[in-house]
Design a protein around this motif. Sequence first.
Motif, PDB file in Angstrom:
ATOM      1  N   LEU A 134       0.830  -1.191   0.000  1.00  0.00           N
ATOM      2  CA  LEU A 134       0.000   0.000   0.000  1.00  0.00           C
ATOM      3  C   LEU A 134       0.872   1.251   0.000  1.00  0.00           C
ATOM      4  N   PRO A 135       0.433   2.315  -0.647  1.00  0.00           N
ATOM      5  CA  PRO A 135       1.213   3.559  -0.639  1.00  0.00           C
ATOM      6  C   PRO A 135       1.269   4.159   0.754  1.00  0.00           C
ATOM      7  N   LYS A 136       2.447   4.634   1.127  1.00  0.00           N
ATOM      8  CA  LYS A 136       2.640   5.251   2.437  1.00  0.00           C
ATOM      9  C   LYS A 136       2.318   6.739   2.359  1.00  0.00           C
ATOM     10  N   ARG A 137       1.559   7.204   3.325  1.00  0.00           N
ATOM     11  CA  ARG A 137       1.221   8.614   3.374  1.00  0.00           C
ATOM     12  C   ARG A 137       1.855   9.261   4.593  1.00  0.00           C
ATOM     13  N   SER A 138       2.323  10.455   4.416  1.00  0.00           N
ATOM     14  CA  SER A 138       2.876  11.216   5.528  1.00  0.00           C
ATOM     15  C   SER A 138       2.177  12.564   5.595  1.00  0.00           C
ATOM     16  N   ARG A 139       1.945  13.021   6.821  1.00  0.00           N
ATOM     17  CA  ARG A 139       1.277  14.307   7.021  1.00  0.00           C
ATOM     18  C   ARG A 139       2.304  15.364   7.397  1.00  0.00           C
ATOM     19  N   VAL A 140       2.208  16.493   6.803  1.00  0.00           N
ATOM     20  CA  VAL A 140       3.125  17.576   7.119  1.00  0.00           C
ATOM     21  C   VAL A 140       2.349  18.861   7.357  1.00  0.00           C
ATOM     22  N   GLU A 141       2.867  19.630   8.288  1.00  0.00           N
ATOM     23  CA  GLU A 141       2.285  20.933   8.589  1.00  0.00           C
ATOM     24  C   GLU A 141       3.153  22.013   7.953  1.00  0.00           C
ATOM     25  N   ILE A 142       2.520  22.930   7.274  1.00  0.00           N
ATOM     26  CA  ILE A 142       3.229  24.014   6.593  1.00  0.00           C
ATOM     27  C   ILE A 142       2.782  25.342   7.188  1.00  0.00           C
ATOM     28  N   LEU A 143       3.742  26.133   7.623  1.00  0.00           N
ATOM     29  CA  LEU A 143       3.488  27.496   8.069  1.00  0.00           C
ATOM     30  C   LEU A 143       4.230  28.419   7.107  1.00  0.00           C
ATOM     31  N   ALA A 144       3.481  29.172   6.333  1.00  0.00           N
ATOM     32  CA  ALA A 144       4.082  30.059   5.331  1.00  0.00           C
ATOM     33  C   ALA A 144       3.687  31.496   5.625  1.00  0.00           C
ATOM     34  N   GLY A 145       4.696  32.361   5.772  1.00  0.00           N
ATOM     35  CA  GLY A 145       4.443  33.774   6.009  1.00  0.00           C
ATOM     36  C   GLY A 145       4.624  34.574   4.739  1.00  0.00           C
ATOM     37  N   PHE A 146       3.587  35.310   4.350  1.00  0.00           N
ATOM     38  CA  PHE A 146       3.617  36.129   3.143  1.00  0.00           C
ATOM     39  C   PHE A 146       3.763  37.597   3.522  1.00  0.00           C
ATOM     40  N   VAL A 147       4.432  38.318   2.684  1.00  0.00           N
ATOM     41  CA  VAL A 147       4.653  39.741   2.950  1.00  0.00           C
ATOM     42  C   VAL A 147       3.321  40.488   2.852  1.00  0.00           C
ATOM     43  N   SER A 148       3.277  41.633   3.469  1.00  0.00           N
ATOM     44  CA  SER A 148       2.077  42.452   3.445  1.00  0.00           C
ATOM     45  C   SER A 148       1.733  42.845   2.007  1.00  0.00           C
ATOM     46  N   GLY A 149       0.463  42.743   1.676  1.00  0.00           N
ATOM     47  CA  GLY A 149       0.010  43.084   0.332  1.00  0.00           C
ATOM     48  C   GLY A 149       0.010  41.929  -0.638  1.00  0.00           C
ATOM     49  N   ALA A 150       0.393  40.733  -0.188  1.00  0.00           N
ATOM     50  CA  ALA A 150       0.386  39.567  -1.081  1.00  0.00           C
ATOM     51  C   ALA A 150      -1.039  39.262  -1.528  1.00  0.00           C
ATOM     52  N   THR A 151      -1.202  38.917  -2.783  1.00  0.00           N
ATOM     53  CA  THR A 151      -2.523  38.672  -3.357  1.00  0.00           C
ATOM     54  C   THR A 151      -2.920  37.206  -3.215  1.00  0.00           C
ATOM     55  N   ASP A 152      -4.047  36.965  -2.544  1.00  0.00           N
ATOM     56  CA  ASP A 152      -4.621  35.623  -2.383  1.00  0.00           C
ATOM     57  C   ASP A 152      -3.564  34.576  -2.039  1.00  0.00           C
ATOM     58  N   PRO A 153      -2.844  34.731  -0.929  1.00  0.00           N
ATOM     59  CA  PRO A 153      -1.771  33.776  -0.611  1.00  0.00           C
ATOM     60  C   PRO A 153      -2.278  32.354  -0.373  1.00  0.00           C
ATOM     61  N   ALA A 154      -3.395  32.221   0.342  1.00  0.00           N
ATOM     62  CA  ALA A 154      -3.911  30.878   0.624  1.00  0.00           C
ATOM     63  C   ALA A 154      -4.321  30.168  -0.656  1.00  0.00           C
ATOM     64  N   GLN A 155      -4.977  30.894  -1.524  1.00  0.00           N
ATOM     65  CA  GLN A 155      -5.428  30.289  -2.787  1.00  0.00           C
ATOM     66  C   GLN A 155      -4.243  29.905  -3.665  1.00  0.00           C
ATOM     67  N   ARG A 156      -3.228  30.746  -3.694  1.00  0.00           N
ATOM     68  CA  ARG A 156      -2.080  30.464  -4.564  1.00  0.00           C
ATOM     69  C   ARG A 156      -1.257  29.293  -4.047  1.00  0.00           C
ATOM     70  N   ILE A 157      -1.029  29.225  -2.717  1.00  0.00           N
ATOM     71  CA  ILE A 157      -0.226  28.115  -2.196  1.00  0.00           C
ATOM     72  C   ILE A 157      -0.994  26.799  -2.297  1.00  0.00           C
ATOM     73  N   THR A 158      -2.321  26.858  -2.132  1.00  0.00           N
ATOM     74  CA  THR A 158      -3.133  25.649  -2.299  1.00  0.00           C
ATOM     75  C   THR A 158      -3.059  25.143  -3.733  1.00  0.00           C
ATOM     76  N   ALA A 159      -3.183  26.045  -4.691  1.00  0.00           N
ATOM     77  CA  ALA A 159      -3.123  25.651  -6.097  1.00  0.00           C
ATOM     78  C   ALA A 159      -1.758  25.084  -6.455  1.00  0.00           C
ATOM     79  N   ALA A 160      -0.688  25.689  -5.905  1.00  0.00           N
ATOM     80  CA  ALA A 160       0.663  25.224  -6.208  1.00  0.00           C
ATOM     81  C   ALA A 160       0.905  23.825  -5.670  1.00  0.00           C
ATOM     82  N   LEU A 161       0.435  23.585  -4.437  1.00  0.00           N
ATOM     83  CA  LEU A 161       0.650  22.264  -3.837  1.00  0.00           C
ATOM     84  C   LEU A 161      -0.202  21.192  -4.510  1.00  0.00           C
ATOM     85  N   LYS A 162      -1.425  21.539  -4.847  1.00  0.00           N
ATOM     86  CA  LYS A 162      -2.275  20.565  -5.534  1.00  0.00           C
ATOM     87  C   LYS A 162      -1.710  20.203  -6.901  1.00  0.00           C
TER      88      LYS A 162
END
Length: 229
Positions: free
Chosen positions: A143-171
């Motif tokens: 069976l494929p092994k899965r690992s869980r990781v926690e990511i804390l990413a700090g974006f500079v002030s004024g960053a546009t849609d950081p959550a949406q962009r990092i989600t799209a990049a990881l997916k």
Amino acid sequence: MDHLTFLVPLAASVVAGAVIGLERELNGSAAGIRTHVLVSVASTLLMVAAVHQVDWMVATPLESIRIDPTRMAHGILTGIGFLGAGVIFRNGSTIRGLTTAASLWLTAVIGLLLGIQFYPLAISAVVITLFVLSGLRLTSRLLPKRSRVEILAGFVSGATDPAQRITAALKSAGFAIVSLDQEMGLAGCVVRMICVADAVEDGETLRSVISGMIDVATYRIRPSDTELG
């Protein structure tokens, strides 16, 4: 009390505990043959004594004796929980010893069954236990092994849609997102997310994806202790 009444269950409990313990010891478990045999024999001894309570309470009037082996079984299974907890080790997000703890618990149950002379059920339990511990190991490895990781990413002030962009990049890189939180502040935005990777080696890919994003000031990647359910 006939000697065969307790000799046969005890002999059977030694064999059952030794067989299960041998499998655990061959796989480098913290609890091996001796531990499993002792657990099995102890459970059998206590259940035989509980079932034949009349034979050792000779000074008590028969009408005053109330035999209830289920109370003894409850006490044994409660006590085995403390022993099982002793073989469970945690190192970061990795937990070891759960299978051995379960095998100790099942060995205690088999000892109980032998103590009340439920031999067919006890033998079936031993066979099932060995099949699960040994026979299903190959399936587990495939069976494929899965690992869980926690990511804390700090974006500079004024960053546009950081959550949406990092989600799209990881997916797009093949990671599944389990949870996502976003905290906005004067200094910028902090995105906390839990993602699932197919292998531990994907950590390098994670670092490459996040560090390559614009507006990322700081980031941290670490194993996650969050349960997937």
